[in-house]
Design an enzyme around this catalytic site. Structure first.
Site, PDB file in Angstrom:
ATOM      1  N   ILE A  96     -28.074 -46.024  74.496  1.00 41.71           N
ATOM      2  CA  ILE A  96     -28.916 -47.173  74.096  1.00 41.71           C
ATOM      3  C   ILE A  96     -30.211 -47.133  74.918  1.00 41.71           C
ATOM      4  CG2 ILE A  96     -29.032 -49.688  73.818  1.00 41.71           C
ATOM      5  CD1 ILE A  96     -25.976 -49.771  73.999  1.00 41.71           C
ATOM      6  N   LYS A 125     -25.394 -51.347  86.884  1.00 42.11           N
ATOM      7  CA  LYS A 125     -26.320 -51.291  85.744  1.00 42.11           C
ATOM      8  C   LYS A 125     -27.123 -52.591  85.648  1.00 42.11           C
ATOM      9  CE  LYS A 125     -23.215 -48.112  83.319  1.00 42.11           C
ATOM     10  NZ  LYS A 125     -21.984 -48.043  82.519  1.00 42.11           N
TER      11      LYS A 125
HETATM   12  N1  HSE Z   1     -17.930 -45.322  83.325  1.00 43.36           N
HETATM   13  C1  HSE Z   1     -18.924 -45.837  82.429  1.00 43.36           C
HETATM   14  C2  HSE Z   1     -18.271 -46.637  81.322  1.00 43.36           C
HETATM   15  C3  HSE Z   1     -19.739 -44.774  81.761  1.00 43.36           C
HETATM   16  O1  HSE Z   1     -17.042 -46.661  81.204  1.00 43.36           O
HETATM   17  O2  HSE Z   1     -19.000 -47.261  80.585  1.00 43.36           O
HETATM   18  C4  HSE Z   1     -20.864 -44.291  82.591  1.00 43.36           C
HETATM   19  O3  HSE Z   1     -21.764 -45.297  82.905  1.00 43.36           O
END
Ligand code: HSE
Length: 441
Positions: A138, A207
Site C-alpha cells: 500500500i 509503523k
Molecule cells: N510482520 C508484518 C505483518 C509484516 O504481519 O504484517 C511486515 O511488516
C-alpha cells in the site's frame, strides 16, 4: 537526461530481497522504457550465498561482503533489507556517509533509531525511501508525503499487521482460541517463529510511529505509543462483539485534536458495517483523514516478497529519477518539519466507548453494585446482556458503555474486580466508530 544506469546494491537476500530482485531483473526492460534510463543491481550481499531463492542471478551478483556495496563508488542506492536494529543501523549510516541514497523496509530501525539516520541523511544531502516499511504494497507513505501534502492530517486508523489480522479473522470465522490459530499460522509460515512483535502490537506501533511523524510533524515517538496486543482476546469476546454488531480488529490509531495527538495500538471493536471490518486475513487497510480530502481508505497486501518488493522498487525508482533530474533531497524525511507545539495525549485522558465482560454472581443487588461503581466514576451504560442463569456459579455479564475517560474506566475496573461477587478479572475493550464515538471521519 543521461542514459547511463543507476546502480544499486541490495543488502539482505531474504523474502523481501528476493522479491525486489525478481521485480528489478524481470522488469528490467519495461522499467528502462518507462524511465528513459536503466536501473541495474550491481550486487546483492547476504551471508547465505548458497540457499536457492528461486531466482537465477547473473554470475558474481551475489556476494557475502556488504562492505563491497558500501564502498563501491559506482553504487548510487543501497537497499537495506536485513531488518533488525544492528548491524542495519551502522550499515545505513556508513552508506549515507559514503554518499549513497537509502531504501529500507526496516520499520523497527526507523521507529526506534530513526533520528540518527534521518539526521545523517540530511547532513549528507541524501534521501531515504521507506515506503516498504509500512503496510507492504500500500503506497501509504507516498499518499501522506505527496498526494495529501495540501491537507492537515487529522486522523489515521489502520490494520497494519497482517499476522494479527489473520489470527483475529480465523478466530472470528472458526470460533477457535488464539493459541490454536497462532500455532497453525506458524506452521503455515504466516507467523514468525517469534511472533511477539506481531501479536503484542509492537510491529503496528513501529509503523504508526513513522506514519504519525510524517503526518503530524511529531518527533519519532515509538516509546510513547500505548501498545496492547491481541493475546487476551477470546472467541467469547468475538461472539459478544458480533451480538452487539461489532468486529474485533487490532487497530493503530492516531488522532490530532488541537495541539494534542492520541497515539495507540490495541484490539478495538468496530461496527460490522464499517468498511475496515471486512478487511480480513493478512490484508492491511488504513483510513487517513485530511481536512481537505476528507477520509480515504487504502487497502492491500501488507507483507510478502512481491508486495513488499513492489514498494521497495517504487522507492528505488523515485530516488533514481531524483538523481537523474538533480532533485535529490526531494523525499521528505521524518523529523524535517517537527511541530514543537504538539504534544502526545496521555492514555489516561483519552475518551472512548468500552465493552466490558464480567463474571458475576446472579444475585439480587449485583447489577446495582456494578452500575453504582460505573456511575460514580462518570461511566454510563449503553446496553447490557446477561448469559445464563445460575444461582451457584458466576454468570457472564456484558456491557457496552457510552464514551468515558480511560482513567475513570481503569479506576472503576479496579473497584469492580475487588468485589466478592465478581469472580474473574473483567475483560475490557475499547470501541471506535458508531453513533457514540468521538469521531473518526
Ligand atoms: N510482520 C508484518 C505483518 C509484516 O504481519 O504484517 C511486515 O511488516
Amino acid at each position: 537526461m543521461k542514459k547511463d544506469a543507476i546502480q544499486i546494491g541490495i543488502i539482505g537476500f531474504g523474502t523481501v530481497g528476493a522479491g525486489t530482485a525478481a521485480i528489478l531483473l524481470n522488469r528490467q526492460k519495461t522499467l528502462e522504457k518507462k524511465l528513459g534510463f536503466p536501473i541495474r543491481i550491481k550486487h546483492i550481499a547476504d551471508l547465505d550465498v548458497k540457499r536457492s531463492r528461486g531466482l537465477k542471478l547473473p554470475k558474481g551478483m551475489l556476494i557475502k561482503d556488504s562492505k563491497k556495496i558500501l564502498y563501491d563508488p559506482e553504487i548510487d542506492i543501497v537497499v537495506e533489507l536485513i531488518g533488525g536494529i544492528h548491524p542495519a543501523k551502522e550499515l545505513i549510516i556508513s552508506a549515507l556517509k559514503q554518499g549513497k541514497h537509502i531504501v529500507t523496509a526496516n520499520k523497527a530501525l526507523l521507529a526506534e533509531s530513526g533520528k540518527a539516520i534521518f539526521d545523517t541523511a540530511a547532513k549528507c544531502g541524501r534521501d531515504i525511501g521507506y515506503e516498504a516499511s509500512v503496510a507492504g504494497s500500500i503506497p501509504i507513505i507516498k499518499v501522506v508525503r505527496e498526494s495529501l501534502i495540501g491537507n492537515k492530517i487529522t486522523s489515521i486508523f489502520g490494520i497494519i499487521n497482517g499476522t494479527a489480522n489473520y489470527i483475529l479473522t480465523k478466530m472470528t470465522e472458526e470460533g477457535v482460541e488464539f493459541a490454536t490459530v497462532l500455532k497453525e499460522a506458524q506452521s503455515l509460515g504466516y507467523a514468525e517463529a517469534d511472533p511477539t512483535f506481531d501479536i503484542e502490537g509492537v510491529d503496528s506501533a513501529h509503523k504508526l510511529t513513522l506514519m504519525a511523524s510524517l503526518s503530524f510533524g511529531l518527533p519519532l515517538s515509538f516509546k510513547k505509543i500505548y501498545t496492547e496486543g491481541i493475546t487476551r482476546i477470546t472467541p467469547l469476546d468475538i461472539e459478544f462483539a458480533s451480538e452487539f454488531g461489532y468486529r474485533i480488529k487490532l487497530l493503530a490509531i492516531a488522532k490530532q485534536v488541537d495541539n494534542e495527538v492520541e497515539l495507540r495500538v490495541h484490539p478495538t471493536m468496530i461496527p460490522q458495517d464499517d468498511l475496515i471490518s471486512s478487511v480480513n486475513g493478512v490484508f492491511n487497510a488504513i483510513y487517513i483523514e485530511g481536512d481537505a480530502a476528507g477520509a480515504g481508505l487504502y487497502y492491500g497486501r501488507g507483507a510478502g516478497d512481491m508486495p513488499t518488493g513492489s514498494a521497495v522498487v517504487s522507492d528505488i525508482v523515485d530516488i533514481a529519477r531524483n538523481i537523474k533530474t538533480g532533485a535529490v533531497e526531494r523525499l521528505q524525511g521524518i523529523g524535517t518539519s517537527v511541530n514543537p507545539a504538539l504534544r502526545i495525549k496521555k492514555m489516561e485522558d483519552i475518551r472512548t466507548c468500552y465493552y466490558l465482560r464480567m463474571s458475576a454472581m446472579d444475585k439480587p443487588g449485583v447489577l446495582s453494585k456494578i452500575s453504582g461503581i460505573l456511575g460514580s466514576n462518570n461511566i454510563s451504560i449503553k446496553s447490557m446482556i446477561q448469559k445464563g442463569r445460575n444461582k451457584e456459579e458466576a454468570v457472564t455479564l456484558v456491557m457496552m458503555t457510552h464514551e468515558a475517560r480511560e482513567k475513570d474506566m481503569v479506576r472503576a475496573l479496579k473497584q469492580i474486580n475487588r468485589l466478592s461477587i465478581v469472580s474473574d478479572k473483567t475483560m475490557y475493550l475499547r470501541v471506535e466508530g458508531g453513533e457514540d464515538s468521538n469521531g473518526r471521519h
